[in-house]
Design an enzyme around this catalytic site. Structure first.
Site, PDB file in Angstrom:
ATOM      1  N   LYS A  78       0.781  -1.069  -0.150  1.00  0.00           N
ATOM      2  CA  LYS A  78      -0.108   0.472   0.332  1.00  0.00           C
ATOM      3  C   LYS A  78       1.080   1.296   0.130  1.00  0.00           C
ATOM      4  CE  LYS A  78      -3.837   2.900   1.039  1.00  0.00           C
ATOM      5  NZ  LYS A  78      -4.249   2.621  -0.374  1.00  0.00           N
ATOM      6  N   SER A  79       0.216   2.526  -1.115  1.00  0.00           N
ATOM      7  CA  SER A  79       1.074   3.648  -0.775  1.00  0.00           C
ATOM      8  C   SER A  79       1.589   3.898   0.382  1.00  0.00           C
ATOM      9  CB  SER A  79       0.716   4.547  -1.519  1.00  0.00           C
ATOM     10  OG  SER A  79       1.337   4.107  -3.036  1.00  0.00           O
ATOM     11  N   MET A 104     -10.393   6.168  -1.728  1.00  0.00           N
ATOM     12  CA  MET A 104      -9.470   5.973  -0.366  1.00  0.00           C
ATOM     13  C   MET A 104      -9.378   7.400   0.443  1.00  0.00           C
ATOM     14  SD  MET A 104     -10.937   2.987  -0.007  1.00  0.00           S
ATOM     15  CE  MET A 104     -10.380   2.533   1.084  1.00  0.00           C
ATOM     16  N   ASN A 162       4.475   7.530  -4.964  1.00  0.00           N
ATOM     17  CA  ASN A 162       3.222   7.364  -5.432  1.00  0.00           C
ATOM     18  C   ASN A 162       2.862   8.967  -5.457  1.00  0.00           C
ATOM     19  OD1 ASN A 162       0.771   7.761  -6.044  1.00  0.00           O
ATOM     20  ND2 ASN A 162      -0.159   6.935  -4.512  1.00  0.00           N
ATOM     21  N   CYS A 165      -1.847  10.719  -5.977  1.00  0.00           N
ATOM     22  CA  CYS A 165      -3.321   9.836  -5.517  1.00  0.00           C
ATOM     23  C   CYS A 165      -4.168  11.149  -5.684  1.00  0.00           C
ATOM     24  CB  CYS A 165      -2.782   9.649  -3.810  1.00  0.00           C
ATOM     25  SG  CYS A 165      -4.028   9.016  -3.142  1.00  0.00           S
TER      26      CYS A 165
END
Length: 186
Positions: A78-79, A104, A162, A165
């Site tokens: 997960k990031s 999320m 990342n 997002c």
């Protein structure tokens, strides 16, 4: 067509079934060549090019361990942010027949949780592990990358940064700003 069938069976988690069917129809030596979906990237070999996204089903140790046990060629954590983060309020996830919709907001257990996971598993598993970081600031991302580089067994782990997002209020979309992205990568 045969390669597409092989890929589909791997996606469905039925690579073993494919290998048995290939061996029965093609002979063991030819089947081994037909099933080879391996790729090499940055000195790491992947059994196949399939892996999860750093999204909703890779947040916990149990979820990550199930990805290790899967037929995927790799897995991505997960990031994570520097600290644990709850993410956006519910409703934030809707499963659909061919995928999902989510907002999320980067819920995650924090950098140390995922660093402990990769330290405990890297080198002991047959597939490379991508460690995904998404700092709330450039300084957060740099700090997490430096900490990851200092962790033992890091040679078995690849860094994913990342930068885009879209579901975190107040977090800039660095991935869409080429000037800021260049600053991050330098």
């Amino acid at each position: 067509l045969y390669a597409r069938m092989a890929l589909l069976l791997v996606v469905l988690g039925r690579a073993g079934e494919h290998a048995r069917a290939a061996a029965a129809t093609m002979g063991s030596a030819n089947a081994a060549r037909a099933v080879d979906l391996s790729v090499s990237v940055l000195g790491h070999t992947f059994a196949n090019p399939l892996m999860n996204a750093a999204g909703v089903c890779c947040s916990t140790v149990d979820e990550l361990d199930s990805l290790i046990a899967s037929a995927s060629g790799s897995l991505i954590t997960k990031s994570c942010t520097a600290q644990q983060r709850d993410g956006n309020p519910a409703p934030r996830f809707k499963p659909l027949p061919l995928g999902s919709i989510n907002s999320m907001g980067l819920p995650n257990e924090g950098f140390e949780y995922y660093a402990d996971f990769v330290t405990a598993r890297a080198g002991a598993v047959a597939k490379p592990i991508f460690f995904s970081i998404s700092g709330m600031t450039m300084a957060d991302s740099a700090s997490m990358a430096e900490k990851l580089a200092a962790h033992p067994k890091v040679e078995h782990v690849l860094l994913e940064l990342n930068l885009s997002c879209p579901n975190v209020p107040g977090k800039p979309q660095i991935g869409y700003d080429m000037v800021d992205m260049r600053r991050y990568l330098e």
